[in-house]
Motif scaffolding. Structure first.
Motif, PDB file in Angstrom:
ATOM      1  N   UNK A 153       0.828  -1.204   0.000  1.00  0.00           N
ATOM      2  CA  UNK A 153       0.000   0.000   0.000  1.00  0.00           C
ATOM      3  C   UNK A 153       0.869   1.264   0.000  1.00  0.00           C
ATOM      4  N   UNK A 154       0.290   2.355  -0.532  1.00  0.00           N
ATOM      5  CA  UNK A 154       0.973   3.644  -0.512  1.00  0.00           C
ATOM      6  C   UNK A 154       1.997   3.817  -1.616  1.00  0.00           C
ATOM      7  N   UNK A 155       1.888   3.036  -2.692  1.00  0.00           N
ATOM      8  CA  UNK A 155       2.882   3.105  -3.758  1.00  0.00           C
ATOM      9  C   UNK A 155       2.815   4.440  -4.508  1.00  0.00           C
ATOM     10  N   UNK A 156       1.582   4.907  -4.792  1.00  0.00           N
ATOM     11  CA  UNK A 156       1.425   6.174  -5.501  1.00  0.00           C
ATOM     12  C   UNK A 156       1.624   7.331  -4.533  1.00  0.00           C
ATOM     13  N   UNK A 157       2.661   8.133  -4.778  1.00  0.00           N
ATOM     14  CA  UNK A 157       2.974   9.244  -3.872  1.00  0.00           C
ATOM     15  C   UNK A 157       2.896  10.590  -4.580  1.00  0.00           C
ATOM     16  N   UNK A 158       2.310  10.623  -5.747  1.00  0.00           N
ATOM     17  CA  UNK A 158       2.307  11.840  -6.553  1.00  0.00           C
ATOM     18  C   UNK A 158       0.977  11.962  -7.280  1.00  0.00           C
TER      19      UNK A 158
END
Length: 214
Positions: free
Chosen positions: A65-70
């Motif tokens: 989880x939390x891979x997309x940071x942008x």
């Protein structure tokens, strides 16, 4: 006697990653319509985007989880609008400072962006409405954004579960917010989702002039 020709189905749009924004300082004025995709971490947004685009690796998928940071801007051709993938929310195992930065970035995008014409709320069809999803839906409704719930992983649900999930979200959001049930594995709901996306875009009469852009 020749048989009449059947009308051809519209060709699927092509989708390409055009820009990635990590910080508030990188935010820029966008002069074309945008539709945001928001959802909890690991809900399947990347798999959904890959299925829509008919490409395996357009958006990076991960079991973490939390891979997309942008903010990831995917340009849809030939209609020329963006699908904007927002960072996943509701994941507590990142540093608080990092989670706050994501939150500020998303709030700026959602509340100060006149090019935004709708929000796709990506949800897990196996779960009842969760508090973070309700908060995101509430933020969108406060901004007057058209809201399209998309319930992923529908291939893992029975028809009874699907009916219950549909009823729960329509009771929460209203009858006009009928969810689309989607499966990246079976491609269930893919064409329906494209149709709904095109309806959102068609509600935008013309591209935004520079003076009215984000």
């Amino acid at each position: 006697m020749t048989s009449p020709e059947l009308p051809q189905a519209p060709q699927p749009s092509s989708v390409s990653l055009e820009k990635t924004i990590y910080t508030l300082d990188q935010m820029e004025r966008i002069t074309v319509p945008q539709i945001a995709l928001a959802g909890r971490s690991n809900v399947g947004k990347s798999s959904l985007l890959n299925c829509l685009a008919n490409r395996k690796n357009l958006a990076k998928t991960s079991s973490v989880p939390g891979k997309t940071r942008s903010l990831n801007y995917y340009l849809v051709h030939p209609e020329h609008y963006y699908l904007v993938d927002l960072p996943g929310y509701g994941y507590a195992k990142r540093p608080k400072s990092e989670r706050n930065a994501w939150g500020n970035l998303m709030r700026r995008f959602l509340t100060s962006n006149k090019g935004l014409v709708g929000l796709i709320l990506v949800l897990d069809s196996r779960l009842p409405p969760q508090a973070p999803d309700k908060e995101m839906a509430g933020m969108a409704l406060e901004q007057g954004l058209p809201l399209l719930p998309v319930l992923t992983k529908a291939d893992k649900c029975s028809q009874r579960d699907i009916a219950a999930a549909k009823r729960a979200w329509m009771e929460l959001l209203g009858p006009e917010a009928a969810p689309v049930f989607f499966s990246a594995k079976t491609r269930l709901g893919r064409e329906t989702l494209w149709e709904q996306i095109r309806l959102l875009i068609s509600s935008q009469d013309h591209p935004l002039p520079d003076s009215e852009a984000q």
